[in-house]
Motif scaffolding. Structure first.
Motif, PDB file in Angstrom:
ATOM      1  N   PRO A  14       0.795  -1.235   0.000  1.00 47.41           N
ATOM      2  CA  PRO A  14       0.000   0.000   0.000  1.00 47.41           C
ATOM      3  C   PRO A  14       0.823   1.278   0.000  1.00 47.41           C
ATOM      4  N   GLU A  15       2.133   1.160   0.123  1.00 51.95           N
ATOM      5  CA  GLU A  15       2.992   2.339   0.028  1.00 51.95           C
ATOM      6  C   GLU A  15       3.576   2.491  -1.380  1.00 51.95           C
ATOM      7  N   ALA A  16       4.027   1.379  -1.971  1.00 53.98           N
ATOM      8  CA  ALA A  16       4.694   1.451  -3.275  1.00 53.98           C
ATOM      9  C   ALA A  16       3.715   1.716  -4.412  1.00 53.98           C
ATOM     10  N   HIS A  17       2.546   1.093  -4.382  1.00 55.19           N
ATOM     11  CA  HIS A  17       1.606   1.257  -5.493  1.00 55.19           C
ATOM     12  C   HIS A  17       1.114   2.700  -5.639  1.00 55.19           C
ATOM     13  N   PRO A  18       0.751   3.386  -4.566  1.00 56.69           N
ATOM     14  CA  PRO A  18       0.356   4.788  -4.748  1.00 56.69           C
ATOM     15  C   PRO A  18       1.506   5.689  -5.179  1.00 56.69           C
ATOM     16  N   ALA A  19       2.740   5.344  -4.787  1.00 58.62           N
ATOM     17  CA  ALA A  19       3.880   6.193  -5.125  1.00 58.62           C
ATOM     18  C   ALA A  19       4.274   6.067  -6.585  1.00 58.62           C
ATOM     19  N   ALA A  20       4.045   4.908  -7.182  1.00 57.63           N
ATOM     20  CA  ALA A  20       4.468   4.665  -8.559  1.00 57.63           C
ATOM     21  C   ALA A  20       3.527   5.356  -9.547  1.00 57.63           C
ATOM     22  N   PRO A  21       4.008   5.656 -10.761  1.00 57.32           N
ATOM     23  CA  PRO A  21       3.100   6.104 -11.822  1.00 57.32           C
ATOM     24  C   PRO A  21       2.029   5.046 -12.076  1.00 57.32           C
ATOM     25  N   SER A  22       0.850   5.465 -12.474  1.00 63.12           N
ATOM     26  CA  SER A  22      -0.286   4.543 -12.586  1.00 63.12           C
ATOM     27  C   SER A  22      -0.024   3.355 -13.510  1.00 63.12           C
ATOM     28  N   PRO A  23       0.600   3.511 -14.697  1.00 60.46           N
ATOM     29  CA  PRO A  23       0.892   2.325 -15.501  1.00 60.46           C
ATOM     30  C   PRO A  23       1.836   1.344 -14.796  1.00 60.46           C
ATOM     31  N   VAL A  24       2.769   1.868 -14.027  1.00 63.82           N
ATOM     32  CA  VAL A  24       3.670   0.994 -13.268  1.00 63.82           C
ATOM     33  C   VAL A  24       2.898   0.274 -12.168  1.00 63.82           C
ATOM     34  N   SER A  25       2.002   0.995 -11.490  1.00 61.97           N
ATOM     35  CA  SER A  25       1.151   0.354 -10.484  1.00 61.97           C
ATOM     36  C   SER A  25       0.329  -0.762 -11.110  1.00 61.97           C
ATOM     37  N   ALA A  26      -0.198  -0.511 -12.315  1.00 59.86           N
ATOM     38  CA  ALA A  26      -0.986  -1.529 -13.006  1.00 59.86           C
ATOM     39  C   ALA A  26      -0.143  -2.755 -13.312  1.00 59.86           C
ATOM     40  N   LEU A  27       1.088  -2.552 -13.775  1.00 62.61           N
ATOM     41  CA  LEU A  27       1.955  -3.676 -14.118  1.00 62.61           C
ATOM     42  C   LEU A  27       2.402  -4.430 -12.871  1.00 62.61           C
ATOM     43  N   MET A  28       2.665  -3.712 -11.793  1.00 61.60           N
ATOM     44  CA  MET A  28       3.076  -4.371 -10.555  1.00 61.60           C
ATOM     45  C   MET A  28       1.939  -5.201  -9.976  1.00 61.60           C
ATOM     46  N   SER A  29       0.754  -4.610  -9.908  1.00 62.13           N
ATOM     47  CA  SER A  29      -0.377  -5.316  -9.323  1.00 62.13           C
ATOM     48  C   SER A  29      -0.893  -6.410 -10.247  1.00 62.13           C
ATOM     49  N   GLY A  30      -0.977  -6.093 -11.550  1.00 64.25           N
ATOM     50  CA  GLY A  30      -1.558  -7.051 -12.474  1.00 64.25           C
ATOM     51  C   GLY A  30      -0.646  -8.212 -12.801  1.00 64.25           C
ATOM     52  N   VAL A  31       0.666  -7.975 -12.877  1.00 60.78           N
ATOM     53  CA  VAL A  31       1.577  -9.024 -13.344  1.00 60.78           C
ATOM     54  C   VAL A  31       2.643  -9.379 -12.314  1.00 60.78           C
ATOM     55  N   MET A  32       3.314  -8.375 -11.738  1.00 59.68           N
ATOM     56  CA  MET A  32       4.446  -8.686 -10.866  1.00 59.68           C
ATOM     57  C   MET A  32       4.032  -9.545  -9.675  1.00 59.68           C
ATOM     58  N   LEU A  33       2.881  -9.262  -9.086  1.00 61.99           N
ATOM     59  CA  LEU A  33       2.429 -10.087  -7.971  1.00 61.99           C
ATOM     60  C   LEU A  33       2.232 -11.536  -8.405  1.00 61.99           C
ATOM     61  N   LYS A  34       1.922 -11.742  -9.686  1.00 67.23           N
ATOM     62  CA  LYS A  34       1.693 -13.105 -10.186  1.00 67.23           C
ATOM     63  C   LYS A  34       2.996 -13.872 -10.341  1.00 67.23           C
ATOM     64  N   THR A  35       4.137 -13.163 -10.435  1.00 71.15           N
ATOM     65  CA  THR A  35       5.404 -13.891 -10.462  1.00 71.15           C
ATOM     66  C   THR A  35       5.604 -14.656  -9.159  1.00 71.15           C
ATOM     67  N   ALA A  36       5.127 -14.075  -8.052  1.00 67.35           N
ATOM     68  CA  ALA A  36       5.217 -14.772  -6.764  1.00 67.35           C
ATOM     69  C   ALA A  36       4.299 -15.995  -6.746  1.00 67.35           C
ATOM     70  N   ILE A  37       3.092 -15.850  -7.307  1.00 68.92           N
ATOM     71  CA  ILE A  37       2.185 -16.997  -7.394  1.00 68.92           C
ATOM     72  C   ILE A  37       2.799 -18.085  -8.265  1.00 68.92           C
ATOM     73  N   TYR A  38       3.405 -17.674  -9.380  1.00 68.85           N
ATOM     74  CA  TYR A  38       4.087 -18.638 -10.241  1.00 68.85           C
ATOM     75  C   TYR A  38       5.178 -19.378  -9.462  1.00 68.85           C
TER      76      TYR A  38
END
Length: 671
Positions: A238-262
């Motif tokens: 909740p600190e990094a996502h608001p600080a990042a530019p919105s497209p970066v937040s989208a990529l982090m939340s939409g894809v990067m978190l899934k690397t951990a699930i993978y």
């Protein structure tokens, strides 16, 4: 004529190299905004679209492996493309295609880093995530993992002149590296002292006791959980996502978190050949706590990006619940049900990637149009930004789990898996599961509540600030990127049977079976996870019924009431005095949740006194875990660092005494 190798693994490798070259091309013209936004970012989006197609094809292709002429002497890089890796590559490609197009319209001159540097960091971020999915040894995996962490860190801290952004980036990088230590130790346990860090060797090792398998699983849960944001390792998100530019937040939340699930799926179902039922119970319990925590904190947020960040924690919890069920079923040999739970987990990963990326991009459009992200200062934007508002409505309904959109499908599949748990041969689990199912249902309901707040406060009602009258709608590439993700939410919701059949290749690899037979038997119109007698769902019929009802109501109104209505003055009841201050605020929406779960939050309230000339009420809601867990750790580290620092006096005779004492101790231990 030269022949070209068009095998999926070769194409994926070429796409990764292409992304790296696009990033380098951006650095060659660091200040040329037009070059980056008109050429490089659209080319990156096109490359991502090709990756999505290759990933879909790779899910049904034979497994391919290769040794690269890169790495260290006697320690080369190994890559491999199987169904699991292909699925996540397809997810990465499909979602990042829309984000790249949006970024091409979103990027402005004079914002944070130069356009060329942003282009390099962004495409390295994409390339590192793709490399993680095809890595077939611990060495390449960790190199790609660290590259992903560093490139995303620099993107998060694009606005590095802001102290809050720098603090958020530092916290993110700290938790990322703590998690990386857990992953590295996990690979160390998996190789069992053989010195071979290839995944092929790890699959063949027979561990002497279940204790070593348990150690590897717990380290994986910790390491990948830090990146995924599970409780209590969530504090960075909740600190990094608001600080990042919105497209970066989208990529982090939409894809990067899934690397951990993978990573969790790769270790648990591929590299480990032992499964214990209590692993599943632990994972399921952590998932429930994470989901409830995320949705409750999302309900009380007043910043639209922080709200979506906490919602990401909730959705990762839902995926973790599915994985926990799959592990439990697998441990008891119930592979068909394990396959159903894994389909729910994978489908929700795909769904979350689309609707959460869409909503983060929506906040980017709102932020650019209004220069405001506080929910308390927004409102009525559906009149100024109609295209963004309607596309946001698709994402909002999808994340709320309403049919026939994609969010409903994965949640429905997960609930079906819960309904089949009474077959577990353990009475204690059969008592626990109904409580877990009820908690999950509460999470789904609260998620809908949060999305009503998100959409209603931003787009409906009246503008809360005069400057909102100057807001403008998204245009060009921004609009195309939003539309791409919105269409994905609709398509994934309307044709779930086709998606589930593709996911059958992944579950067959992980647990040896799939639910394709029951899906095929019910035809393309219905989704039947186990048997038609138990449950079935037809999103297409649902969509047709909704459309027909709306059309009939519209025609009836046109036929019987059009032209017969007359307008008159409204009954007073305060109507002439209505202003934006009289409508519900973000704080008002969250107030019932604060009251019901008051002991769950750390709430600081400032109450005005009767003697204040300008009375003001302020309320601040914080995470108790930050004060109970992280601040004590920070203080302890500070004390230890101070003690270690006190050893460095800057005097040569003190250092000689240290060296002499160390030599004496070594001699004593040598005896």
């Amino acid at each position: 004529m030269p022949s070209f190798d068009l095998a999926p693994l070769t194409l994926v490798t070429g796409i990764i190299v292409t992304w790296i070259l696009l990033g380098v091309a951006g650095v060659l013209a660091p200040s040329n905004l037009r070059y980056v936004t008109r050429v490089l970012l659209p080319l990156g989006g096109l490359t991502a679209l090709i990756l999505a197609a290759v990933g879909v094809a790779g899910m049904s292709s034979d497994t391919a492996a290769r040794v690269l002429p890169l790495g260290l002497p006697d320690l080369p890089f190994h890559i491999r493309l199987d169904a699991l890796a292909a699925f996540f590559l397809a997810l990465l490609g499909a979602v990042s295609a829309g984000i790249s197009l949006f970024y091409a319209g979103y990027l402005r001159a004079g914002e944070a880093n130069s356009p060329g540097l942003t282009c390099l960091q962004y495409h390295l971020f994409l390339a590192s995530m793709a490399t993680i999915f095809i890595a077939d040894d611990g060495y390449l995996f960790m190199v790609a993992w660290e590259t992903m962490a560093l490139s995303s860190y620099f993107l998060v801290t694009s606005n590095h002149r802001d102290a809050v952004t720098r603090d958020a980036g530092f916290l993110y990088l700290l938790v990322a590296h703590v998690g990386a230590i857990g992953i590295l130790l996990c690979f160390g346990v998996l190789q069992s002292g053989a010195g071979d860090y290839t995944f092929a060797a790890m699959r063949l090792i027979e561990r002497p006791t279940a204790g070593w398998a348990t150690a590897a699983y717990l380290l994986a849960l910790f390491g990948f959980g830090a990146k995924a944001g599970i409780l209590p390792l969530h504090v960075w998100l909740p600190e990094a996502h608001p600080a990042a530019p919105s497209p970066v937040s989208a990529l982090m939340s939409g894809v990067m978190l899934k690397t951990a699930i993978y990573g969790m799926l790769r270790v648990t179902f591929d590299l480990l050949n032992v499964h214990m039922w209590w692993w599943g119970v632990l994972t399921l319990s952590l998932g429930l706590l994470t989901a409830l925590f995320g949705v409750l904190f999302a309900a009380v947020q007043t910043d639209m990006k922080r709200l979506l960040a906490y919602s990401s924690i909730e959705n990762i919890g839902i995926v973790l619940i599915s994985i926990g069920l799959a592990i439990t079923f697998r441990a008891f040999g119930m592979n068909a049900l394990a396959s159903l739970a894994l389909v729910a987990a994978l489908y929700h990963c795909l769904n979350h990637a689309f609707f959460k990326s869409l909503l983060f991009l929506v906040t980017g459009s709102v932020l650019h149009a209004t220069n405001e992200r506080s929910l308390g200062r927004l409102g009525g934007l559906i009149h100024r930004m109609p295209v963004v508002a309607w596309l946001a409505l698709v994402g909002t309904l999808a994340i709320a789990g309403l049919p026939p959109l994609n969010g409903f499908v994965s949640e429905w599949l997960l609930l079906q898996a819960f309904l089949l748990t009474p077959g577990l041969p353990n009475s204690y689990l059969n008592m626990l599961v109904p409580v877990a199912a009820a908690s999950l249902a509460l999470t789904f309901a609260l998620s809908g509540y949060v999305m009503v707040k998100f959409y209603g406060v931003i787009f409906l009602g009246r503008p809360r600030e005069a400057k909102l009258a100057e807001a403008h709608d998204a245009v060009g590439c921004e609009r195309v990127g939003l539309a791409w993700l919105a269409v994905g939410c609709i398509v994934l919701g309307v044709i779930p049977a086709t998606v589930i059949l593709e996911l059958g290749n992944v579950t067959s690899q992980l647990v040896g079976t799939n639910i394709n037979d029951s899906v095929v038997a019910s035809g393309w119109l219905f989704v039947t996870p186990i048997a038609p007698a138990r449950a079935s769902y037809s999103p297409l019929i649902f969509l047709l019924v909704i459309t027909a009802v709306l059309l009939i109501v519209f025609l009836l109104v046109r036929a019987f009431y059009h032209g017969r209505m007359r307008r008159g003055a409204a009954w007073d009841c305060g109507f002439p005095l209505q202003t934006a201050r009289m409508q519900d605020t973000a704080e008002g929406f969250g107030q019932p949740i604060k009251q019901i779960f008051e002991h769950f939050f750390r709430i600081e309230r400032h109450m005005p006194s009767p003697f204040d000339r300008a009375p003001c009420y302020r309320s601040r809601t914080e995470d108790r875990l930050w004060y109970w867990l992280y601040l004590p750790i920070a203080r302890a580290v500070g004390r230890v660092s101070g003690w270690v620092g006190s050893l460095q006096r800057g005097r040569i005779h003190i250092y000689l005494i240290y060296s002499f004492a160390t030599l004496i101790l070594l001699l004593l231990f040598a005896r």
